[in-house]
Write a protein that holds these residues in place. Structure first.
Motif, mmCIF file in Angstrom:
data_model
loop_
_atom_site.group_PDB
_atom_site.id
_atom_site.type_symbol
_atom_site.label_atom_id
_atom_site.label_comp_id
_atom_site.label_asym_id
_atom_site.label_seq_id
_atom_site.Cartn_x
_atom_site.Cartn_y
_atom_site.Cartn_z
ATOM 1 N N VAL A 227 -74.287 12.981 -9.593
ATOM 2 C CA VAL A 227 -75.157 11.836 -9.923
ATOM 3 C C VAL A 227 -76.245 12.263 -10.905
ATOM 4 O O VAL A 227 -76.521 11.555 -11.886
ATOM 5 C CB VAL A 227 -75.760 11.230 -8.640
ATOM 6 C CG1 VAL A 227 -76.870 10.243 -8.965
ATOM 7 C CG2 VAL A 227 -74.681 10.567 -7.812
ATOM 8 N N VAL A 228 -76.846 13.419 -10.683
ATOM 9 C CA VAL A 228 -77.885 13.916 -11.592
ATOM 10 C C VAL A 228 -77.293 14.158 -12.980
ATOM 11 O O VAL A 228 -77.900 13.821 -14.007
ATOM 12 C CB VAL A 228 -78.542 15.193 -11.023
ATOM 13 C CG1 VAL A 228 -79.405 15.888 -12.063
ATOM 14 C CG2 VAL A 228 -79.360 14.854 -9.790
ATOM 15 N N GLY A 229 -76.105 14.736 -13.039
ATOM 16 C CA GLY A 229 -75.449 14.960 -14.326
ATOM 17 C C GLY A 229 -75.128 13.665 -15.043
ATOM 18 O O GLY A 229 -75.287 13.570 -16.266
ATOM 19 N N ALA A 230 -74.679 12.667 -14.315
ATOM 20 C CA ALA A 230 -74.369 11.377 -14.930
ATOM 21 C C ALA A 230 -75.627 10.711 -15.473
ATOM 22 O O ALA A 230 -75.622 10.166 -16.584
ATOM 23 C CB ALA A 230 -73.682 10.471 -13.910
ATOM 24 N N VAL A 231 -76.705 10.762 -14.719
ATOM 25 C CA VAL A 231 -77.972 10.181 -15.192
ATOM 26 C C VAL A 231 -78.475 10.921 -16.427
ATOM 27 O O VAL A 231 -78.943 10.304 -17.391
ATOM 28 C CB VAL A 231 -79.026 10.199 -14.058
ATOM 29 C CG1 VAL A 231 -80.409 9.852 -14.584
ATOM 30 C CG2 VAL A 231 -78.628 9.237 -12.956
ATOM 31 N N ALA A 232 -78.363 12.237 -16.437
ATOM 32 C CA ALA A 232 -78.796 13.022 -17.601
ATOM 33 C C ALA A 232 -77.940 12.704 -18.825
ATOM 34 O O ALA A 232 -78.459 12.595 -19.945
ATOM 35 C CB ALA A 232 -78.737 14.504 -17.282
ATOM 36 N N ALA A 233 -76.651 12.538 -18.637
ATOM 37 C CA ALA A 233 -75.768 12.196 -19.757
ATOM 38 C C ALA A 233 -76.097 10.820 -20.318
ATOM 39 O O ALA A 233 -76.159 10.635 -21.537
ATOM 40 C CB ALA A 233 -74.312 12.253 -19.300
ATOM 41 N N LYS B 110 -69.082 19.544 4.615
ATOM 42 C CA LYS B 110 -69.837 18.312 4.423
ATOM 43 C C LYS B 110 -71.093 18.584 3.581
ATOM 44 O O LYS B 110 -71.439 17.802 2.694
ATOM 45 C CB LYS B 110 -70.218 17.730 5.781
ATOM 46 C CG LYS B 110 -70.747 16.333 5.724
ATOM 47 C CD LYS B 110 -70.946 15.756 7.103
ATOM 48 C CE LYS B 110 -71.350 14.310 7.027
ATOM 49 N NZ LYS B 110 -71.535 13.729 8.352
ATOM 50 N N ALA B 111 -71.753 19.706 3.822
ATOM 51 C CA ALA B 111 -72.947 20.058 3.051
ATOM 52 C C ALA B 111 -72.575 20.333 1.595
ATOM 53 O O ALA B 111 -73.285 19.913 0.669
ATOM 54 C CB ALA B 111 -73.631 21.273 3.667
ATOM 55 N N LYS B 112 -71.468 21.023 1.372
ATOM 56 C CA LYS B 112 -71.023 21.295 0.008
ATOM 57 C C LYS B 112 -70.645 20.005 -0.704
ATOM 58 O O LYS B 112 -70.929 19.830 -1.887
ATOM 59 C CB LYS B 112 -69.831 22.251 0.029
ATOM 60 C CG LYS B 112 -70.194 23.662 0.389
ATOM 61 C CD LYS B 112 -68.972 24.551 0.411
ATOM 62 C CE LYS B 112 -69.312 25.949 0.888
ATOM 63 N NZ LYS B 112 -68.110 26.807 0.964
ATOM 64 N N ASN B 113 -69.988 19.110 0.024
ATOM 65 C CA ASN B 113 -69.591 17.838 -0.552
ATOM 66 C C ASN B 113 -70.811 17.005 -0.938
ATOM 67 O O ASN B 113 -70.841 16.386 -1.999
ATOM 68 C CB ASN B 113 -68.699 17.078 0.438
ATOM 69 C CG ASN B 113 -67.950 15.953 -0.218
ATOM 70 O OD1 ASN B 113 -67.818 15.907 -1.425
ATOM 71 N ND2 ASN B 113 -67.474 15.023 0.593
ATOM 72 N N THR B 114 -71.829 17.004 -0.101
ATOM 73 C CA THR B 114 -73.057 16.264 -0.392
ATOM 74 C C THR B 114 -73.755 16.853 -1.618
ATOM 75 O O THR B 114 -74.210 16.112 -2.493
ATOM 76 C CB THR B 114 -74.006 16.308 0.820
ATOM 77 O OG1 THR B 114 -73.328 15.776 1.951
ATOM 78 C CG2 THR B 114 -75.256 15.505 0.561
ATOM 79 N N LEU B 115 -73.819 18.171 -1.691
ATOM 80 C CA LEU B 115 -74.437 18.825 -2.841
ATOM 81 C C LEU B 115 -73.668 18.501 -4.116
ATOM 82 O O LEU B 115 -74.270 18.246 -5.162
ATOM 83 C CB LEU B 115 -74.497 20.341 -2.611
ATOM 84 C CG LEU B 115 -75.093 21.171 -3.732
ATOM 85 C CD1 LEU B 115 -76.560 20.810 -3.933
ATOM 86 C CD2 LEU B 115 -74.928 22.641 -3.440
ATOM 87 N N LEU B 116 -72.355 18.484 -4.028
ATOM 88 C CA LEU B 116 -71.531 18.161 -5.182
ATOM 89 C C LEU B 116 -71.798 16.736 -5.670
ATOM 90 O O LEU B 116 -71.931 16.498 -6.874
ATOM 91 C CB LEU B 116 -70.052 18.327 -4.829
ATOM 92 C CG LEU B 116 -69.057 18.087 -5.954
ATOM 93 C CD1 LEU B 116 -69.230 19.133 -7.046
ATOM 94 C CD2 LEU B 116 -67.655 18.117 -5.406
ATOM 95 N N TRP B 117 -71.925 15.796 -4.751
ATOM 96 C CA TRP B 117 -72.217 14.414 -5.126
ATOM 97 C C TRP B 117 -73.601 14.282 -5.762
ATOM 98 O O TRP B 117 -73.783 13.543 -6.740
ATOM 99 C CB TRP B 117 -72.109 13.487 -3.918
ATOM 100 C CG TRP B 117 -70.694 13.040 -3.691
ATOM 101 C CD1 TRP B 117 -69.831 13.496 -2.748
ATOM 102 C CD2 TRP B 117 -69.988 12.054 -4.432
ATOM 103 N NE1 TRP B 117 -68.629 12.854 -2.862
ATOM 104 C CE2 TRP B 117 -68.701 11.951 -3.891
ATOM 105 C CE3 TRP B 117 -70.325 11.240 -5.499
ATOM 106 C CZ2 TRP B 117 -67.744 11.078 -4.390
ATOM 107 C CZ3 TRP B 117 -69.361 10.359 -5.998
ATOM 108 C CH2 TRP B 117 -68.100 10.295 -5.445
#
Length: 80
Positions: free
Chosen positions: A35-41, A24-31
């Motif tokens: 989101v940060v990558g999408a905003v940067a793009a 669950k922690a890995k999944n949250t970090l991945l999300w």
């Protein structure tokens, strides 16, 4: 023997619970990273479009003074 089996079962159950928490922690970090990558793009694309469509006023400003600058080096006596 019954206590030993209970302890083994409890340890296996504990391991399963911790695996779910880790996943669950890995999944949250991945999300969060997604989101940060999408905003940067999106920001990068917006900046590129802005730079492409913004007119270059400095180029026009420099062209206005190029002719005047060349005239300063020649005087009426130097012309042939």
């Amino acid at each position: 023997m019954n206590k030993l089996e209970d302890m083994i079962a409890a340890s296996k159950l504990n391991e399963l619970l911790h695996k779910k928490d880790d996943e669950k922690a890995k999944n949250t970090l991945l999300w969060v990273l997604a989101v940060v990558g999408a905003v940067a793009a999106i920001a990068g694309i917006a900046y590129a479009v802005y730079k492409f469509f913004t007119p270059d006023y400095l180029e026009d400003f420099e062209e206005d003074f190029e002719d005047d600058f060349d005239d300063d080096f020649f005087s009426d006596d130097d012309e042939v």
